[in-house]
Design a protein around this motif. Structure first.
Motif, PDB file in Angstrom:
ATOM      1  N   LEU A   1       0.830  -1.201   0.000  1.00  0.00           N
ATOM      2  CA  LEU A   1       0.000   0.000   0.000  1.00  0.00           C
ATOM      3  C   LEU A   1       0.866   1.254   0.000  1.00  0.00           C
TER       4      LEU A   1
ATOM      5  N   MET B   1       2.177   1.916  -3.422  1.00  0.00           N
ATOM      6  CA  MET B   1       1.139   2.481  -4.283  1.00  0.00           C
ATOM      7  C   MET B   1       0.877   3.940  -3.965  1.00  0.00           C
ATOM      8  N   LEU B   2       0.757   4.281  -2.674  1.00  0.00           N
ATOM      9  CA  LEU B   2       0.481   5.656  -2.285  1.00  0.00           C
ATOM     10  C   LEU B   2       1.583   6.593  -2.765  1.00  0.00           C
TER      11      LEU B   2
ATOM     12  N   ARG C   1      -8.929  11.664  -1.042  1.00  0.00           N
ATOM     13  CA  ARG C   1      -8.833  10.452  -1.862  1.00  0.00           C
ATOM     14  C   ARG C   1      -8.594  10.813  -3.334  1.00  0.00           C
TER      15      ARG C   1
ATOM     16  N   GLU D   1      -9.597   7.224  -8.539  1.00  0.00           N
ATOM     17  CA  GLU D   1      -9.147   5.831  -8.634  1.00  0.00           C
ATOM     18  C   GLU D   1      -8.512   5.524  -9.981  1.00  0.00           C
TER      19      GLU D   1
ATOM     20  N   ALA E   1      -4.831   5.528  -9.725  1.00  0.00           N
ATOM     21  CA  ALA E   1      -4.269   4.291  -9.162  1.00  0.00           C
ATOM     22  C   ALA E   1      -4.238   3.186 -10.202  1.00  0.00           C
TER      23      ALA E   1
ATOM     24  N   TRP F   1      -6.261  -0.851  -2.156  1.00  0.00           N
ATOM     25  CA  TRP F   1      -6.358   0.607  -2.261  1.00  0.00           C
ATOM     26  C   TRP F   1      -7.750   1.084  -1.830  1.00  0.00           C
ATOM     27  N   ARG F   2      -8.783   0.444  -2.340  1.00  0.00           N
ATOM     28  CA  ARG F   2     -10.151   0.854  -2.004  1.00  0.00           C
ATOM     29  C   ARG F   2     -10.447   0.647  -0.525  1.00  0.00           C
TER      30      ARG F   2
ATOM     31  N   TRP G   1      -8.862   3.496   1.555  1.00  0.00           N
ATOM     32  CA  TRP G   1      -9.519   4.794   1.463  1.00  0.00           C
ATOM     33  C   TRP G   1     -10.936   4.755   2.011  1.00  0.00           C
TER      34      TRP G   1
END
Length: 427
Positions: free
Chosen positions: A307, A310-311, A339, A342, A345, A365-366, A369
């Motif tokens: 995570l 990704m962030l 947020r 998407e 991402a 990811w979802r 958030w």
């Protein structure tokens, strides 16, 4: 007489029958025998279509029988009416219905990847139904084309199996098309250091890098092709090889995307035997992870580090993981206050992560958030934020010193999981 008037719309069977009766090749006795044969054939076909006692099935069966006879007469006589009449008189109707049926079932077997000489009972019944219900009514030209395609596929399958056996290791599963096997084997023979099948993503990355360095090498048929299959292999190499080389060498895409990118947008998945789209075993992760992804994650496979990767990639901030508790809370409150779309991402994953990871990583990811938005407001205390950060992100224990940044892993971790599991229901 006009061209329309000269055209004879009758089938070859009808014209051959009339010709045989007129010339005496089909006399009264032979005609009665042929009619009796036809009756038996119609009842057999009606039994396949439904019932030999129902009028509708008998009428359908008669049309199918005549269609099969006509197809086989076309095949043996090449449209010559006199030759067709002679074959009818000498061989009878069952010879032609059986000949057409056998030819069609061979095509069906090859098209379905079944050995024509070893068809199991289930497929045999299925093919018999297709013969009388569909194929009997096809134009002869369509049958010829399907036969040519099936025989070509058969030759290529034999060539692919033989070429695959020349390489060390486990050959591809039989569900791959023979062209995929042939092209992949030829690339390995032309560019790999060892003549062996490549199982891992990073092996294909190295292979594609070698192709990019010397694309012209593939203009010569690689060595090691079994002589008896050279013609079939050479045909695939000359007709389909250039587009494979162009897709690898002329593409601006990084090799990790060519190997592990989305199959829907990457034609190489349809042309080559690339690593599987899904991971069936946790132990396969190291082999199926691209070098690019290995560097991005530092070899880590735990959810917090995935995570965090990704962030950083999507939002674009720098951090040395694990974070100090205070820094983690600040990150959540400020940098991760809103947020992102998407789609950002998804685009980042498409550019960086192996395709088989996308769904699970997007789910992670979802989940992050969703909980970030539903569980906190700006009035939440620091302790609550810290607990949340410790669950979702790499955070060092309170009082611990910040470790030096870890070097990218070069070996597969002892325990790995490619797919982030769903977060616990209760936190």
């Amino acid at each position: 007489m006009t061209a329309v008037a000269r055209h004879d719309a009758r089938t070859l069977f009808e014209r051959a029958w009339t010709h045989g009766v007129r010339t005496g090749e089909i006399d009264g006795a032979r005609r009665d025998a042929l009619v009796a044969e036809g009756t038996r054939a119609i009842r057999r076909i009606a039994g396949v279509l439904g019932s030999e006692s129902l009028r509708d099935d008998l009428e359908r069966a008669m049309r199918s029988m005549l269609g099969l006879v006509n197809l086989h007469l076309q095949q043996v006589s090449r449209g010559d009416v006199a030759a067709a009449a002679r074959s009818l008189a000498e061989n009878g109707l069952l010879f032609h219905t059986k000949g057409a049926s056998q030819a069609i079932k061979r095509v069906l077997a090859i098209e379905h990847g079944v050995d024509p000489d070893a068809v199991d009972p289930v497929n045999r019944r299925r093919f018999e139904e297709a013969v009388v219900a569909e194929w009997a009514h096809l134009p002869f030209e369509v049958l010829l084309e399907r036969q040519r395609e099936a025989e070509l596929a058969s030759r290529r399958r034999a060539a692919a199996d033989a070429l695959a056996a020349t390489l060390e290791g486990t050959p591809p599963e039989p569900y791959y098309e023979p062209e995929q096997v042939i092209l992949t084997a030829l690339l390995i023979r032309a560019y790999a250091r060892e003549p062996a099948w490549i199982d891992g993503v990073r092996g294909f990355e190295a292979l594609f890098e070698a192709v990019r360095r010397a694309p012209a090498r593939f203009r010569v048929l690689p060595p090691g092709v079994p002589p008896e299959h050279r013609e079939a292999v050479e045909d695939v190499w000359s007709t389909e090889g250039p587009r494979v080389i162009e897709a690898i060498a002329a593409s601006d895409e990084p090799v990790h995307r060519l190997v592990a990118g989305d199959p829907l947008s990457n034609p190489l998945h349809a042309w080559l035997v690339l690593p599987a789209d899904a991971l069936d075993d946790v132990d396969d992760v190291g082999e199926l992870t691209t070098s690019h992804w290995q560097v991005l994650t530092g070899g880590a496979t735990d959810e917090p580090r995935l995570l965090a990767t990704m962030l950083q990639g999507v939002i674009g901030f720098e951090s040395a993981w694990p974070l100090a508790p205070k820094a983690a809370v600040t990150l959540l409150r400020r940098t991760l206050a809103e947020r992102p779309d998407e789609r950002r991402a998804a685009a980042w994953l498409d550019a960086n992560a192996p395709h088989q990871y996308h769904a699970d990583l997007l789910g992670l990811w979802r989940d992050f958030w969703d909980e970030r938005e539903s569980a906190f407001d700006e009035d939440a205390g620091a302790d609550a934020w810290l607990l949340f950060a410790a669950e979702w992100l790499p955070v060092k224990a309170a009082g611990a010193k910040q470790p030096a940044p870890a070097k990218p892993a070069t070996k597969k971790p002892a325990t790995e999981t490619h797919a982030p599991a769903k977060k616990r229901a209760a936190t």
